[in-house]
Design a protein around this motif. Structure first.
Motif, PDB file in Angstrom:
ATOM      1  N   ARG A 103       0.708  -1.348  -0.023  1.00 27.99           N
ATOM      2  CA  ARG A 103       0.132   0.059  -0.093  1.00 27.99           C
ATOM      3  C   ARG A 103       0.836   1.138   0.224  1.00 27.99           C
ATOM      4  NH1 ARG A 103      -1.184   4.861   2.386  1.00 27.99           N
ATOM      5  NH2 ARG A 103      -3.256   5.204   2.262  1.00 27.99           N
ATOM      6  N   ASP A 104       1.814   1.509   0.955  1.00 28.83           N
ATOM      7  CA  ASP A 104       2.362   2.790   1.009  1.00 28.83           C
ATOM      8  C   ASP A 104       3.285   2.832  -0.152  1.00 28.83           C
ATOM      9  OD1 ASP A 104       1.323   3.179   3.240  1.00 28.83           O
ATOM     10  OD2 ASP A 104       2.870   2.819   4.776  1.00 28.83           O
ATOM     11  N   TRP A 105       4.033   1.848  -0.604  1.00 35.09           N
ATOM     12  CA  TRP A 105       4.735   2.002  -1.888  1.00 35.09           C
ATOM     13  C   TRP A 105       4.048   2.388  -3.085  1.00 35.09           C
ATOM     14  CZ3 TRP A 105       9.684   1.708  -0.811  1.00 35.09           C
ATOM     15  CH2 TRP A 105      10.232   1.200   0.267  1.00 35.09           C
ATOM     16  N   GLU A 106       2.695   1.884  -3.131  1.00 39.20           N
ATOM     17  CA  GLU A 106       1.991   2.450  -4.288  1.00 39.20           C
ATOM     18  C   GLU A 106       1.646   3.825  -4.087  1.00 39.20           C
ATOM     19  OE1 GLU A 106      -0.831  -1.707  -5.326  1.00 39.20           O
ATOM     20  OE2 GLU A 106      -1.493  -0.297  -3.764  1.00 39.20           O
ATOM     21  N   TYR A 107       1.400   4.137  -3.103  1.00 41.35           N
ATOM     22  CA  TYR A 107       1.105   5.840  -2.717  1.00 41.35           C
ATOM     23  C   TYR A 107       2.108   6.595  -2.968  1.00 41.35           C
ATOM     24  CZ  TYR A 107      -3.761   4.755  -1.611  1.00 41.35           C
ATOM     25  OH  TYR A 107      -5.099   4.470  -1.466  1.00 41.35           O
ATOM     26  N   GLN A 108       3.174   6.033  -2.564  1.00 36.81           N
ATOM     27  CA  GLN A 108       4.382   6.824  -2.393  1.00 36.81           C
ATOM     28  C   GLN A 108       4.930   7.028  -3.964  1.00 36.81           C
ATOM     29  OE1 GLN A 108       6.039   8.776  -0.533  1.00 36.81           O
ATOM     30  NE2 GLN A 108       6.869   9.621  -2.080  1.00 36.81           N
ATOM     31  N   GLY A 109       4.798   5.683  -5.016  1.00 31.35           N
ATOM     32  CA  GLY A 109       5.149   5.904  -6.193  1.00 31.35           C
ATOM     33  C   GLY A 109       4.191   6.769  -6.953  1.00 31.35           C
ATOM     34  N   LEU A 110       2.949   6.912  -6.861  1.00 30.08           N
ATOM     35  CA  LEU A 110       2.128   7.769  -7.352  1.00 30.08           C
ATOM     36  C   LEU A 110       2.372   9.384  -7.171  1.00 30.08           C
ATOM     37  CD1 LEU A 110      -0.597   7.714  -9.158  1.00 30.08           C
ATOM     38  CD2 LEU A 110      -1.704   7.904  -7.220  1.00 30.08           C
ATOM     39  N   ILE A 111       2.728   9.391  -5.822  1.00 28.71           N
ATOM     40  CA  ILE A 111       3.164  10.852  -5.437  1.00 28.71           C
ATOM     41  C   ILE A 111       4.413  11.201  -6.218  1.00 28.71           C
ATOM     42  CG2 ILE A 111       4.239  12.345  -3.626  1.00 28.71           C
ATOM     43  CD1 ILE A 111       1.970  10.785  -1.916  1.00 28.71           C
ATOM     44  N   ASP A 112       5.306  10.145  -6.249  1.00 28.06           N
ATOM     45  CA  ASP A 112       6.648  10.453  -7.179  1.00 28.06           C
ATOM     46  C   ASP A 112       6.219  10.863  -8.491  1.00 28.06           C
ATOM     47  OD1 ASP A 112       7.876   9.860  -4.764  1.00 28.06           O
ATOM     48  OD2 ASP A 112       8.519   7.946  -5.272  1.00 28.06           O
TER      49      ASP A 112
END
Length: 153
Positions: free
Chosen positions: A35-44
């Motif tokens: 979850r957190d990796w997906e959201y961080q990737g989207l923010i990146d």
């Protein structure tokens, strides 16, 4: 940009490899490991576009980021400081959300529907913040919706 569009196929593959359930997108395992990796990737991805001068709309609950206040802080998100953040919080009662999920019949909702009582404990009431604009989707009103769009712009 939608998190599921950006990471759906990848996360489905990872979940198939790790839990043998490609649609296991809301279990504790998925929440702890993807979850957190997906959201961080989207923010990146958003940051890269913002640095190019491209406006960005992100789609996703971002519940943890909103609850922590991180979603209101460009510096905390690692995006350009001058970024104007506006958030549309679309409110829907739990029983209505469950009905919509059942009607949608998306296999990614299976865990939520099977573990509904556990899932709804993750639903949050967002903090009051000037950048957060609430919209009650249960009582849809065209004028209110147009007002929401005006506020976001």
């Amino acid at each position: 940009m939608d998190k599921d569009t950006a990471y759906g196929a990848f996360s489905t593959h990872v979940m198939e490899l790790t839990t043998q359930n490609p649609n296991d997108r809301d279990s504790p395992y998925c929440l702890e490991n993807l979850r957190d990796w997906e959201y961080q990737g989207l923010i990146d991805i958003a940051r890269e576009n913002l640095l190019l001068g491209v406006n960005v709309i992100l789609v996703g609950p971002f519940s943890r980021e909103i609850q922590s206040g991180r979603m209101f802080d460009p510096q905390a998100l690692g995006i350009p400081a001058q970024t104007s953040i506006q958030i549309a919080w679309i409110a829907l009662q739990a029983d209505e959300a469950k009905g919509c999920m059942a009607k949608r019949a998306d296999p990614r909702d299976d865990w939520k529907l099977t573990h509904w009582e556990q899932y709804i404990t993750r639903r949050i009431e967002p903090p009051i913040h000037p950048a957060l604009h609430r919209f009650d989707n249960l009582a849809f009103n065209e004028t209110d919706f147009e007002d929401l769009i005006d506020q976001l712009l």
